[in-house]
Motif scaffolding. Structure first.
Motif, mmCIF file in Angstrom:
data_model
loop_
_atom_site.group_PDB
_atom_site.id
_atom_site.type_symbol
_atom_site.label_atom_id
_atom_site.label_comp_id
_atom_site.label_asym_id
_atom_site.label_seq_id
_atom_site.Cartn_x
_atom_site.Cartn_y
_atom_site.Cartn_z
ATOM 1 N N LEU A 1 -8.167 22.212 4.913
ATOM 2 C CA LEU A 1 -7.578 23.731 4.523
ATOM 3 C C LEU A 1 -8.555 23.679 3.586
ATOM 4 C CD1 LEU A 1 -4.070 22.075 3.997
ATOM 5 C CD2 LEU A 1 -5.222 24.335 5.773
ATOM 6 N N ASP A 2 -9.211 22.815 3.102
ATOM 7 C CA ASP A 2 -10.317 23.120 1.701
ATOM 8 C C ASP A 2 -11.328 24.126 1.990
ATOM 9 O OD1 ASP A 2 -10.811 23.379 -1.165
ATOM 10 O OD2 ASP A 2 -12.172 21.897 -0.799
ATOM 11 N N ALA A 3 -11.814 24.069 3.238
ATOM 12 C CA ALA A 3 -12.806 24.209 4.017
ATOM 13 C C ALA A 3 -12.811 25.884 4.060
ATOM 14 C CB ALA A 3 -12.820 23.833 5.323
ATOM 15 N N ILE B 1 -8.029 26.934 0.868
ATOM 16 C CA ILE B 1 -7.131 26.996 0.614
ATOM 17 C C ILE B 1 -6.286 24.643 -0.802
ATOM 18 C CG2 ILE B 1 -3.964 26.297 1.207
ATOM 19 C CD1 ILE B 1 -4.671 28.017 4.341
ATOM 20 N N ASP B 2 -5.598 25.318 -1.340
ATOM 21 C CA ASP B 2 -6.461 24.287 -2.258
ATOM 22 C C ASP B 2 -4.905 23.961 -1.739
ATOM 23 O OD1 ASP B 2 -6.216 22.084 -4.245
ATOM 24 O OD2 ASP B 2 -6.832 23.233 -6.200
ATOM 25 N N LEU B 3 -4.800 22.490 -0.782
ATOM 26 C CA LEU B 3 -3.532 21.727 -0.870
ATOM 27 C C LEU B 3 -2.294 21.395 -2.305
ATOM 28 C CD1 LEU B 3 -1.675 20.554 1.272
ATOM 29 C CD2 LEU B 3 -2.841 18.865 1.234
ATOM 30 N N ALA B 4 -3.531 20.607 -2.987
ATOM 31 C CA ALA B 4 -2.865 19.791 -4.497
ATOM 32 C C ALA B 4 -2.375 21.254 -5.164
ATOM 33 C CB ALA B 4 -3.640 19.068 -5.206
ATOM 34 N N ALA B 5 -2.673 21.974 -5.009
ATOM 35 C CA ALA B 5 -2.290 23.577 -5.559
ATOM 36 C C ALA B 5 -0.996 24.400 -5.079
ATOM 37 C CB ALA B 5 -2.874 24.269 -5.687
ATOM 38 N N VAL B 6 -0.810 23.955 -3.479
ATOM 39 C CA VAL B 6 0.391 24.089 -2.450
ATOM 40 C C VAL B 6 1.409 23.353 -2.773
ATOM 41 C CG1 VAL B 6 0.854 24.412 -0.190
ATOM 42 C CG2 VAL B 6 -1.314 25.271 -0.723
ATOM 43 N N ARG B 7 1.493 21.656 -3.112
ATOM 44 C CA ARG B 7 2.003 20.887 -3.367
ATOM 45 C C ARG B 7 2.437 20.483 -4.388
ATOM 46 N NH1 ARG B 7 3.050 15.902 -0.782
ATOM 47 N NH2 ARG B 7 1.895 15.716 0.616
ATOM 48 N N LEU C 1 7.538 18.060 0.358
ATOM 49 C CA LEU C 1 6.258 17.703 1.906
ATOM 50 C C LEU C 1 6.701 16.724 2.865
ATOM 51 C CD1 LEU C 1 3.478 20.151 0.408
ATOM 52 C CD2 LEU C 1 5.232 20.990 2.073
ATOM 53 N N ASP C 2 7.102 16.128 1.941
ATOM 54 C CA ASP C 2 6.380 14.392 2.409
ATOM 55 C C ASP C 2 8.177 14.084 3.262
ATOM 56 O OD1 ASP C 2 4.459 13.898 0.742
ATOM 57 O OD2 ASP C 2 5.445 13.044 -0.183
ATOM 58 N N ARG C 3 8.941 14.642 3.467
ATOM 59 C CA ARG C 3 10.203 14.922 4.559
ATOM 60 C C ARG C 3 9.965 15.165 5.834
ATOM 61 N NH1 ARG C 3 13.453 16.814 -0.219
ATOM 62 N NH2 ARG C 3 12.773 15.928 -1.548
ATOM 63 N N GLY D 1 1.035 -1.335 -0.027
ATOM 64 C CA GLY D 1 -0.096 -0.273 -0.202
ATOM 65 C C GLY D 1 0.598 1.309 -0.241
ATOM 66 N N THR D 2 0.187 2.057 0.333
ATOM 67 C CA THR D 2 0.583 3.604 0.161
ATOM 68 C C THR D 2 0.452 4.441 1.851
ATOM 69 O OG1 THR D 2 -1.034 5.078 -1.293
ATOM 70 C CG2 THR D 2 1.077 4.271 -2.404
ATOM 71 N N LEU D 3 1.098 4.982 2.442
ATOM 72 C CA LEU D 3 1.183 5.700 3.454
ATOM 73 C C LEU D 3 0.449 7.262 3.317
ATOM 74 C CD1 LEU D 3 4.370 5.752 5.226
ATOM 75 C CD2 LEU D 3 1.849 4.917 5.829
ATOM 76 N N PRO D 4 -1.163 7.302 3.233
ATOM 77 C CA PRO D 4 -2.361 8.218 3.119
ATOM 78 C C PRO D 4 -1.592 10.260 3.278
ATOM 79 C CG PRO D 4 -3.119 7.709 5.607
ATOM 80 C CD PRO D 4 -1.277 6.910 4.561
ATOM 81 N N ILE D 5 -1.589 10.581 2.621
ATOM 82 C CA ILE D 5 -1.207 12.277 2.666
ATOM 83 C C ILE D 5 -1.973 13.065 3.234
ATOM 84 C CG2 ILE D 5 -1.154 14.291 1.095
ATOM 85 C CD1 ILE D 5 -0.795 12.559 -1.180
ATOM 86 N N GLY D 6 -3.295 12.475 3.833
ATOM 87 C CA GLY D 6 -3.998 13.255 5.245
ATOM 88 C C GLY D 6 -5.413 14.140 4.578
ATOM 89 N N ASP D 7 -5.835 13.035 3.994
ATOM 90 C CA ASP D 7 -7.482 13.266 3.970
ATOM 91 C C ASP D 7 -7.858 14.839 4.686
ATOM 92 O OD1 ASP D 7 -6.791 12.139 1.295
ATOM 93 O OD2 ASP D 7 -7.596 11.153 2.030
#
Length: 190
Positions: free
Chosen positions: A80-82, A85-91, A103-105, A68-74
Motif C-alpha cells: 500500500l505504501d508503494a 497509501i499510509d496504512l497507519a493513517a487509514v487505521r 480492522l482486526d475483526r 507474542g502477537t499476531l502480525p498486522i501484515g507488513d
C-alpha cells in the motif's frame, strides 16, 4: 451467571476481550482475564495484585513474551505504501470512527447472509472454568453477587492457566494472595 456479576466484574470480562483483541489473539484465556483485572486499578483485586508487585503493563509484557502477537501484515502495508497509501493513517481514521481494533475483526454473516460487524473471540476452556469458579467462590463466601475479586479467586483456584503462571513468575505468593483476596471480598459482601 453474568447477571450476578457486578459492573466491575463485567468490566473485567470486557477488558479481557479488549486485551485479546489489542494483542491480536484469537482466544480469551486466563491471561486475558488477569489483564482485565489489572486494567481497573481502582478495584480491590487490582489494588491487591499491584501491592504484591504486578501491574497491567508488566503482566501484558509477560503475556506477549509467552504468546507474542499476531502480525498486522507488513507485506500489505509495504504494498500500500508503494502506491501512496499510509496504512497507519487509514487505521487511525477507521478506529477513530468505529473503535479500537475495528480492522482486526473478521466480518461474519447473519442468518440471512448480511454482513455483521466483527466476530466474537471465544473463551478457552480454562477461562470458562475460571468464570465458573468465580461463581463457586462467591457462593462459598456467601456473596449475592460476583465481584472482580471472585474472578481473581477463580483464577487462583483454577491454578493451571497462563494467568496464574504470570502471577507466580512475578514472585507473588499465591496462597497469601488467595487468603488476602478472600478476606477482602468477605468484608465487602452485599
Amino acid at each position: 451467571m453474568f447477571e450476578r456479576f457486578t459492573d466491575e466484574a463485567r468490566q473485567v470480562v470486557k477488558l479481557a476481550q479488549g486485551n485479546a483483541r489489542s494483542l491480536r489473539h484469537n482466544h480469551i484465556g486466563t491471561e486475558h482475564l488477569l489483564l482485565g483485572i489489572l486494567e481497573q486499578p481502582d478495584t480491590a483485586s487490582a489494588r491487591l495484585v499491584n501491592r504484591h508487585g504486578l501491574d497491567h503493563a508488566q503482566a501484558s509484557e509477560a503475556v506477549v513474551r509467552v504468546l507474542g502477537t499476531l502480525p498486522i501484515g507488513d507485506i500489505d502495508a509495504d504494498a500500500l505504501d508503494a502506491i501512496g497509501i499510509d496504512l497507519a493513517a487509514v487505521r487511525e481514521k477507521v478506529e477513530a470512527a468505529f473503535g479500537p481494533g475495528a480492522l482486526d475483526r473478521q466480518p461474519t454473516r447473519d442468518r440471512r447472509g448480511g454482513l455483521v460487524s466483527g466476530r466474537s473471540i471465544p473463551f478457552t476452556p480454562r477461562a470458562k472454568k475460571v468464570l465458573e469458579l468465580s461463581l463457586r467462590e462467591a457462593l462459598a463466601l456467601k456473596s449475592r453477587d460476583i465481584r472482580d475479586g471472585h474472578i481473581l479467586l477463580g483464577l487462583l483456584r483454577e491454578g493451571q492457566g497462563l494467568g496464574v503462571r504470570i502471577l507466580s513468575d512475578a514472585g507473588i505468593d499465591l496462597p497469601t494472595l488467595q487468603v488476602e483476596m478472600r478476606a477482602e471480598v468477605g468484608t465487602s459482601r452485599q
